[in-house]
Design an enzyme around this catalytic site. Structure first.
Site, PDB file in Angstrom:
ATOM      1  CE  LYS A  34      -0.153   3.365   3.556  1.00  0.00           C
ATOM      2  NZ  LYS A  34      -0.971   3.756   4.710  1.00  0.00           N
TER       3      LYS A  34
ATOM      4  CG  ASP B 179      -2.405  -2.627   4.010  1.00  0.00           C
ATOM      5  OD1 ASP B 179      -2.912  -2.727   5.144  1.00  0.00           O
ATOM      6  OD2 ASP B 179      -2.810  -1.821   3.159  1.00  0.00           O
TER       7      ASP B 179
ATOM      8  CG  ASP C  53      -1.840   1.209   1.249  1.00  0.00           C
ATOM      9  OD1 ASP C  53      -1.996   1.864   0.195  1.00  0.00           O
ATOM     10  OD2 ASP C  53      -2.423   1.488   2.314  1.00  0.00           O
TER      11      ASP C  53
ATOM     12  CD  GLU D 242      -5.536   0.603   0.715  1.00  0.00           C
ATOM     13  OE1 GLU D 242      -5.117  -0.372   1.367  1.00  0.00           O
ATOM     14  OE2 GLU D 242      -5.395   1.787   1.107  1.00  0.00           O
TER      15      GLU D 242
ATOM     16  NE  ARG E 270     -11.830   2.725   4.938  1.00  0.00           N
ATOM     17  CZ  ARG E 270     -11.633   3.562   5.945  1.00  0.00           C
ATOM     18  NH1 ARG E 270     -12.573   4.420   6.283  1.00  0.00           N
ATOM     19  NH2 ARG E 270     -10.501   3.545   6.623  1.00  0.00           N
TER      20      ARG E 270
ATOM     21  CG  ASP F   2      -3.176   5.596   2.851  1.00  0.00           C
ATOM     22  OD1 ASP F   2      -2.950   4.427   2.469  1.00  0.00           O
ATOM     23  OD2 ASP F   2      -2.612   6.106   3.839  1.00  0.00           O
TER      24      ASP F   2
END
Length: 467
Positions: free
Chosen positions: A245, A256, A238, A319, A321, A317
């Site tokens: 990030k 992740d 991620d 993502e 869900r 960020d």
């Protein structure tokens, strides 16, 4: 690697587990006087984690004493260490050992499981010496059950510890295929643009900028009975997407996919124990990379989900869900008896409960209590947080049905869980675990790195949850 016990037919040395008494350690009477006097001369008191090697009459190694601390009082909360016996596993000299006594108040199965957990080594990229001390499984314990739980934990740790260069969506799919082959399960994988044709638009949107195509992995185990569906977040790396990030926040993003690793680990344990035959077990893993490219999804985009509600992307960020929502919608279409999602979803969960405790969200009070009790009883703690209805307004933006990242920063774990719940409703019971999937500092039986969370809590709660 494979968790193993020592050969019970091979010679082994005695390991005595000793409580700390009011004035002196409670050394078992079976310990030879010479050895007991030696322990006293060495200042052995039975305090937690203390180890004293004992001489034999011939001057060699004759056994060892290991301190457990004082006898716990009734109703006393767990100590600082989940698996105190794992300290002995790490400190004892090479050879086979057997537990020579059974102190009152000791959960023997949990102690031995901790020893197996301490054997774990991630040596794919660096030679690491295997643990030299091996334990003979006590006869009164279910050896295969302990190995099955350790094997599930090992699998989850291996998957999480592997960097994204070797654990992208392709490799995660292969790990899922290997699991299916080992246990005779069926597997279907929907990849790339087929996700659009099969109506998984949010999985496709999140993963289309990745180096490897996004996909949905669907595993079904042979069995009859109540339906159990496990959905695991498989974001193999991620970057944060276009809302990139900072470097410090990206450093651990190989983990992740910890939700996917945990549902695969749980399935490994269930299958090894044959429990999948008494249920209809299904795993769904949306496997993607949240990458940055010209075709990456953007802040402000409106996505239409599989279930129908539209979602405004206020932060790329957030993502996890999005991909879980499409997978949960598919799972919910079968109206399973129990639907569980596991995901390394929010930093807010860590702020609230830290790395050791995974938040559990569940509307059914009885099921939530069953899971939480099982977790505390089996050294796999989870803590219930609420699906707080007044916060529903926070996930409802002005121009779409849902907001993937409400502004303000309050109650981030709860609003993420509320978002996911919008894509369920047909399942008899839905539970969501916002796990961390990582042990930030080494502890007995829990080396620094990838970690299972919630797997054994679910395992031990399942008989009641599916009854």
């Amino acid at each position: 690697m494979i968790p193993e016990f020592a050969d019970p037919e091979a010679p082994s040395l005695p390991l005595w587990l000793v409580r700390a008494g009011d004035s002196a350690p409670e050394i078992p009477s079976e310990v030879e006087p010479l050895a007991a006097n030696w322990a006293k001369a060495q200042g052995f008191s039975g305090k937690p984690g203390q180890l004293c090697l004992l001489p034999s009459a011939e001057g060699g190694l004759g056994g060892a004493l290991f301190g457990l601390g004082p006898q716990p009082k009734a109703g006393e909360t767990p100590g600082r260490e989940r698996f105190p016996l794992a300290r002995a596993a790490a400190a004892l000299p090479a050879g086979n050992w057997h537990l020579a006594n059974r102190p009152q108040g000791l959960d023997l199965a949990q102690a031995v499981l901790g020893w197996l957990f301490a054997q774990y080594r991630f040596d794919r990229y660096k030679r690491i010496e295997a643990q030299a001390a091996r334990l003979v499984c006590p006869q009164e314990l279910d050896r295969e059950r302990l190995i099955a739980m350790a094997a599930g934990e090992y699998l989850a740790r291996d998957l999480i510890n592997t960097p994204a260069s070797d654990m992208g969506p392709d490799e995660l799919e292969q790990a899922a295929r290997n699991l299916a082959i080992r246990h005779g399960a069926g597997i279907e994988v929907i990849r790339g643009d087929d996700l659009i044709a099969r109506n998984f638009p949010m999985i496709h949107a999140v993963g289309r900028a990745g180096a490897q195509p996004p996909r949905l992995i669907d595993i079904r185990f042979p069995g009859t009975g109540p339906r159990l569906t496990l959905v695991g977040k498989g974001v193999c790396f991620d970057t944060g997407g276009l809302d990139i990030k900072p470097p410090a926040s990206m450093a651990l993003m190989k983990k992740d996919m910890g939700g996917a690793a945990n549902v695969l680990g749980l399935a490994e344990t269930l299958a090894r124990l044959g429990l999948h035959r008494d249920m209809q077990l299904r795993l769904l893993i949306p496997a993607v990379e949240n990458g940055i490219s010209a075709n990456a999804f953007r802040p402000g985009d409106i996505l239409t989900s599989r279930k129908g509600p539209t979602v405004e992307v206020n932060n790329t960020d957030a993502e996890g869900r999005l991909v879980l929502a499409d997978a949960l919608a598919l799972a919910d279409e079968e109206a399973p008896d129990l639907l569980i999602s596991m995901a390394t979803l929010t930093g807010a969960a860590r702020v609230a409960l830290g790395p050791d405790l995974a938040p559990l969200f569940c509307d059914d009070d009885g099921s939530a209590a069953t899971i939480q009790h099982a977790g505390l009883a089996h050294a796999d703690p989870v803590w219930r947080l609420p699906f707080w209805e007044p916060y529903e307004a926070m996930i409802e933006p002005a121009i779409a049905d849902l907001d993937n990242a409400p502004s303000g920063g309050f109650a981030g774990a709860i609003t993420a869980a509320l978002f996911l719940r919008r894509f369920t409703g047909q399942a008899r019971c839905y539970a969501h675990f916002d796990i961390y999937g990582w042990q930030p500092a080494a502890a007995p039986g829990r080396p620094k790195g990838g970690a299972g969370q919630g797997m054994r809590a679910i395992l031990h709660a399942l008989p009641d949850l599916l009854s």
